[in-house]
Every structure is written in C-alpha cells, then in structure tokens.
Design an enzyme around this catalytic site. Structure first.
Site, mmCIF file in Angstrom:
data_model
loop_
_atom_site.group_PDB
_atom_site.id
_atom_site.type_symbol
_atom_site.label_atom_id
_atom_site.label_comp_id
_atom_site.label_asym_id
_atom_site.label_seq_id
_atom_site.Cartn_x
_atom_site.Cartn_y
_atom_site.Cartn_z
ATOM 1 N N ASN A 197 35.686 93.716 57.992
ATOM 2 C CA ASN A 197 35.266 93.687 59.116
ATOM 3 C C ASN A 197 35.688 95.141 59.396
ATOM 4 O OD1 ASN A 197 34.112 93.961 61.570
ATOM 5 N ND2 ASN A 197 34.458 91.667 61.811
ATOM 6 N N HIS A 227 17.237 88.795 55.488
ATOM 7 C CA HIS A 227 17.618 88.867 56.899
ATOM 8 C C HIS A 227 16.923 87.757 57.679
ATOM 9 C CE1 HIS A 227 18.937 91.457 60.301
ATOM 10 N NE2 HIS A 227 17.552 91.110 60.967
ATOM 11 N N CYS A 256 26.790 85.527 68.862
ATOM 12 C CA CYS A 256 26.556 86.255 67.296
ATOM 13 C C CYS A 256 25.837 87.510 67.651
ATOM 14 C CB CYS A 256 25.674 85.112 66.609
ATOM 15 S SG CYS A 256 25.107 86.044 64.958
ATOM 16 N N SER A 257 26.100 88.565 66.963
ATOM 17 C CA SER A 257 25.449 90.027 67.412
ATOM 18 C C SER A 257 24.572 90.401 66.395
ATOM 19 C CB SER A 257 26.262 90.863 67.865
ATOM 20 O OG SER A 257 27.610 91.036 66.796
ATOM 21 N N GLN A 311 34.435 67.712 79.349
ATOM 22 C CA GLN A 311 33.793 66.496 79.704
ATOM 23 C C GLN A 311 32.506 66.634 79.200
ATOM 24 O OE1 GLN A 311 30.499 67.094 82.002
ATOM 25 N NE2 GLN A 311 30.399 65.001 82.385
#
Ligand SMILES: O=P(O)(O)O[C@H]1O[C@H](CO)[C@@H](O)[C@H](O)[C@H]1O
Ligand SMILES: O=P(O)(O)O[C@H]1O[C@H](CO)[C@@H](O)[C@H](O)[C@H]1O
Lengths: 385, 385
Positions: free
Chosen positions: A77, A121, A195-196, A360
């Site tokens: 990354n 993609h 998520c980008s 919850q």
C-alpha cells in the site's frame, strides 16, 4: 426450531469467542426509519477503468505502474498504516511513575498489502465463480507461508502447500525484513464500509503485535480448551449443524452460520469443520470448498436486497509467529460484518448505546439465517441480464 | 511538548480504562480520499416543525401528544430496545451441556427514554448557552435519582440534590417497576451517527444488567485503585493538566482532553477534577461547570470544520444499583465519539482492520487537541448571521 421466547423478548447473548455480551431487541425492527439513506451503487462500472489505480497496466498514486496481471495482483500500500522502516521508540519505563502507567505506547511495524481479486474492474466475489476465487485463496496462502517465522509449528505444512500452489509472479511480495507476529486479511466492500475503490480487492496487514480481536479470541479458545478438552469452534460448528436454525450453507469442509452472538444484522461466520489452524493447513479440496463458501455468502448477500451488499470481512487463524500451543488453539474461520438492516438503503448504526454501553441488534440471528437461506440460487444480476 | 517520535511513527497506545490497545498511524492522513462523502446538513431548519415528533404540542408515532414544554421533555421511547413487561425467560442450564455453554442468553429489561434539550427544533447544544444546558443536566440528575436502588450508597446525596433542583413536570418519567442496574445517557447527533431527527435530544436507557463498556471501565478502575491506592481518572486528569498537550479546555470542576488512547479522530473526554461518583454528587456550581464544558466541546466541534459536527456522546458514572465499593470506584466522565476526520464531508471509517483486528487512527490525539484548542471563541454560525 428457534426458541419462540427469544424470538420475541429483549435479551442479552454471550459471545464465547470474545467473552462479551450484546443486547438483542427482536421487536425493534418495527420502528419507522426517517434517518440517513445509503446510496446503493447503481451506476454500471466499466470492465476496465483507465483512472482506477488497481486495473492492470495503470499507474498508481506514487507513480508505480501495475503489471498486466491476470487475476490476483499484490503490492505494498502506498499509504500503509504500518511500515518496516521507522525511527526507533524505546521510552524509559518507570514502574511507579504515573505517566509510565497511564501514557503507555509501543512501536508498531509491519507491511500493508493490497491484493486484487480479479483483473476486471466491474466484478465482485459474488459475480465470480468459486473456481475464480480459488487463486485468491492461493495467494493468501502463499503470502501467509512466506511471512511465517522460521520456528513456526506449521512450517512443514507450509512447505507442502507451496509445492501444490502455482506461482503467480504478479502476487509475489517478497520476504519481510522483520518477522511479523500476525497477518490480518480483510476486505472492505462498498462505500458504506469506507471502501474508496470498487475494483475488487482486499488488504493484508502484517503487524509486529497480535491485535486485540484475534488476541481475545485466542485467549477465549485456549480457556475453553483447557476447561473442556475440546475446541470451542469445533464444538460450536457441530452444535450448529445439529440445531440447523442458524445454518445458512455448508459443504464438506465448511459451515456458514449467523452466529448466536452476531452483532451486525446479517453477520455470518464461515467455520472450518475439521481442525484447520491456518491457510497452510487447507488441502486443495478444502481451498475449493472455502471458495465455494465465500461465493455462496457473497451471492446470498447480494440477492437479499438485490444490491451490491456492503460488508467488511476477514480471516482469523494462527499467528505468523507463534508457539505450538497457540497454533494448536487456533481454528480457522472468516467473519463477515455487513451493515444493511432492512433494505439496500437502510443500515444499522452501531452508535450511541452500542459505543457507550454494548452492541445492540434488532433482529435475531435465527431470523437473519432464515432470510439468507431463502436467498440462494443464481445471482439476481445474472437473471436481469 | 508532545513526543516528536510518536508524532511521526506508527505505534500502539494503551487504553487503561478498557484495558485494550489501538494502532496510531500519524502519517496516514496524507493519503488521498476518493471514497464516500458525507452530506453535511445544509438546509436551514425551522424553529418549529409541525411534522417533528419531538416539537412541543405535536403528536408522536403511537398517537400520544407532546406537552407544550419549555426546555426539557422526557418520555418513554415508542420503540424501546428494552421494556419492563415481557415474557419470562429462564432456561435450564446444564454445566456439561455444550448448548448451555455456547448458546448463552439472559433476559434484558428496563426502560428507554427520549429527552429533548430544547423546545426549539433548530438548535443544538453548540447553539445553546451553558445556562440553557443546565436544565438538561438537572433532568439527567432527577431521572438518575429517581431510578436509584433503595440501598444505593449515594441515597443521601440524591435526597439533597433533589431539593436544590426545580421540578419540571414535563420531564418526569415516574418510578420504574423493577430496579434497573444501570443507566446510560447518550446522544446520537447527525445523520452520520444514525440520528433520525435533528430536534436536539438524547436518549436514556436503563437496563437490568451492567453493559460491557461501563463494566470494563469499572473493572479496570477498581484494579488500578487496588494496585495504586488512588483513582485512575483522578491521576489521569492531574497528569493531563500538568502535561497540557492533550488538554482542550478546563474550568474549576472539569478538564476536557483528547485522551491518550482516543480512537475517533477528534474524540474527547470530559473528566471531573474531583472525585464525583455520579450526577447526584454534582453541586450547583459543578452542574454549571459541566454545562460549560459541554457547551465548549460542542462549539469547538462545530467550529473545526464549520459544520454541524456529528458525534455520539455519553456519560459513565456509578450504576443505579451498586455496592459501596462500586460507587467508590466510579469517576464521573463523558465521552464524545465524533467520526469526521478531515473536513465536513470526509469521515474516518472504523471498518475492516478496525473490526477484525483493532482500532486504528490517522492523527495523534496531540494533533487533534491542538486543532480543537484553536477553535474556541464564538460559534462560527453566530458570526455568519
Ligand atoms: O433510537 P434512534 O436514535 O432512532 O437509533 C439510533 O440509536 C440507537 C442507539 O444507539 C441505535 O441502536 C440505532 O441503530 C440508531 O439508529
Ligand atoms: O485503506 P482503505 O481501504 O482506503 O481504508 C479503509 O480501510 C482501513 C482499514 O480498515 C480504514 O482504516 C480506513 O478508515 C478505511 O477508509
């Protein structure tokens, strides 16, 4: 048959994997919702996006360019949360000094990888066949194997499995400079889960410490084993298969359940049926069965609200650097944490009470499992084509 | 002076209140963001909205109508997560039966209240003066006092405080039928935090059990006290005031810090400076000082990105039904968990790694505190008027 009383009353359930409780309020889904609506991704994506930093052949944020890879492709990354090289940090600790006790820190190193699932993609795991998912599992396995400590109790298993998995030069990440303690594979899918980039991918972070969640699980599993002489998740998988009410899917190697202690509305857990300690323990057949389980879960999710279902998922297994006892205690499983509650646009918020008091949930895991069982068959998008 | 090394390297910090670690990656804010954008609430709200189920005089989901109240108004949530009346649940437990061990549940009862902060639909705590916030604190205190167990160690304090707080018939909720163990006050503010109505309000849930978070805190505080003979949060407040680098604001009674172990980007903690165990311990002056601290935090938040800053907040204090030791261990404080990271539209997602492994943050608490210190003064909206 689910307990009819628990189907109706508010109650707490215990999560033996983490040793904590959550609150279940089955009647609460009846309340009207006037809050935030999620925006389901409607727009049709192209099979190749020239601006995507994950598509084959494209260049990335810091200028590197991607190979023309076929299925999986792995790289470090560009904005890693942990790195291998950084300044040393070794504060003096004084046992009686309040600052040493209350302001405790330790350095964190490791590597963060990004791994694509496909060159396309516009697909997701739900669109892929289980045969297409197998190379993803193979890559996870190779990366796990190449990061194991020299002294790892599963070294032989790793050597064996590496022989049976074809090499993929595009998914080779090299050897780490320092021995990491742990490896977390996870996927954030969908804008709702932070998520980008819709290009199908996951992340793999190796870290110098054992993180909190797998650490808690290991501790609870070890306690259980000492008390009962059996494995917690082994017993649990067997019990769920017997009961049936929380089972969503199973094959020879794996069972998929909405766990008794699920927090997220349609949370599921994929559990190995036999004692698999880590990826390197899986046989060829089991990798196919695991791929089938992942395919099944993601397809059911998408079918449930006929949308691209957002979730975070991740694998828990033996640490990369571990004692024989830790390896023996580990039991391979994968969590899926999806936020949607009622429709493609209405999610469950784990906020106020959940953050300040305890998790919850609004429907029971038995109700969630029943709905997911009804969502099998072909992917809804396929039949729309 | 913040440690220059920790300002730069990835590291883990320890949260002594919950006994857990988190990952801090200071350099990570530099990465570009192409993911989901939050929609800041731009539309000007009316002071009175005839469709709002919280505005004075309006009617609610299940037909009840609201009084023409002045500031605070409390009622039982029409869709409560816990209720007082429900079927009994008392499963047979067999110590050696796997199902009894792995499928554990217990009934949960209690009451869920909604409490308005103001009759005006279009204000938030940040828009209110600290004098206007005092009645909110008074109502919290009255509700806490009226739900305390008969044997509660702070019964005398409660009797005293009730005499000095004016009654407000619109915020009286009556006595519970069963003695609750614990009371959680919390506010979800903003659509991003699952709030479905902008009318300024909080919730108060009383429960038959001590929930996980306050339970963990009590256990850690008690351990600290046994080991060091002093209070964890007392020591911590003093230490932070000495250091200064994480302090955002303080007055005679309270200090506001971005805690050493903050998870959310601009998380803050309001800590009582002296040993306050619960709301009923606060003097008149301290209620004003607490109101001032809340006003200050919420105003700085809004000023930071010039937006209506979303957050979940909540108070931790002594349980409603507690032993003298538990009361003595409790130290009054209030958490604020706000999701925004970089601007009014870019939040931090606590997803994949955070859910599967451990919390991770992108800026240091020292950096966050410095930015919040710079955001004092008048509310930005005021100067735009
Ligand atoms: O009751 P509200 O504010 O509508 O609901 C909100 O707060 C609750 C308590 O934190 C959460 O359980 C809900 O998911 C959230 O939407
Ligand atoms: O690295 P990504 O996918 O851009 O980032 C996402 O996943 C990370 C790991 O769970 C989170 O820390 C980020 O907040 C989230 O936006």
């Amino acid at each position: 048959m689910p307990d009819p009383v628990l189907d109706d009353i508010s109650h707490r359930r215990y999560n033996p994997l983490t040793g904590s409780w959550l609150l279940v309020s089955p009647h609460r889904t009846k309340r009207p919702w006037q809050g935030q609506q999620e925006a389901p991704s409607k727009s049709k994506l192209p099979e190749y996006d020239p601006k995507c930093f994950l598509c084959p052949g494209n260049s990335r944020a810091q200028g590197d360019s991607n190979p023309k890879y076929k299925n999986t492709f792995a790289f470090q990354n560009d904005y890693s949360a942990v790195k291998e090289d950084q300044q040393d940090y070794n504060p003096e600790v004084n046992k009686d000094d309040v600052a040493s006790i209350l302001l405790k820190a330790q350095p964190a190193t490791g590597r963060c990888y990004v791994l694509t699932f496909s060159a396309k993609h516009d697909v997701t795991l739900a669109d892929m066949t289980s045969q297409e998912i197998v190379p993803v599992i193979e890559t996870w396995t190779r990366i796990y194997a190449s990061h194991m400590a020299a002294s790892h109790p599963l070294k032989e298993e790793a050597a064996r499995v590496l022989e049976s998995i074809p090499r993929n030069p595009d998914a080779e990440v090299g050897l780490p400079k320092q021995q990491p303690r742990y490896m977390q594979v996870f996927e954030n899918k969908g804008a709702a889960m932070g998520c980008s980039n819709p290009h199908p991918h996951c992340q793999i972070w190796t870290t110098s410490s054992l993180p909190e969640e797998p650490g808690k699980e290991l501790a609870e599993m070890s306690k259980y084993q000492k008390e009962h002489g059996r494995h917690l998740l082994g017993d649990y998988a067997k019990l769920e298969i017997e009961k049936g009410e929380r089972v969503v899917f199973q094959n020879a190697g794996f069972v998929v359940v909405c766990p008794w202690w699920a927090v997220w509305p349609f949370e599921v857990l994929i559990i190995a049926k036999r004692h698999v300690r880590a990826l390197v323990d899986l046989t060829d057949d089991e990798r196919s069965q695991f791929a089938e389980a992942i395919q099944d879960v993601t397809r059911r999710y998408d079918n449930l609200f006929e949308t691209n279902f957002p979730y975070s998922s991740g694998i828990h297994q033996a640490p990369l650097d571990c004692t024989p006892e830790e390896a023996e205690t580990s039991w391979f499983h994968m969590h899926f944490y999806p936020p949607l509650l009622r429709s493609a646009t209405v999610r469950k918020f784990l906020v106020g009470f959940e953050l300040l008091a305890e998790p919850q949930r609004d429907i029971t895991p038995e109700q969630a499992a029943a709905r997911l069982r009804d969502c099998g068959g072909e992917l809804y998008r396929k039949s729309l084509e």
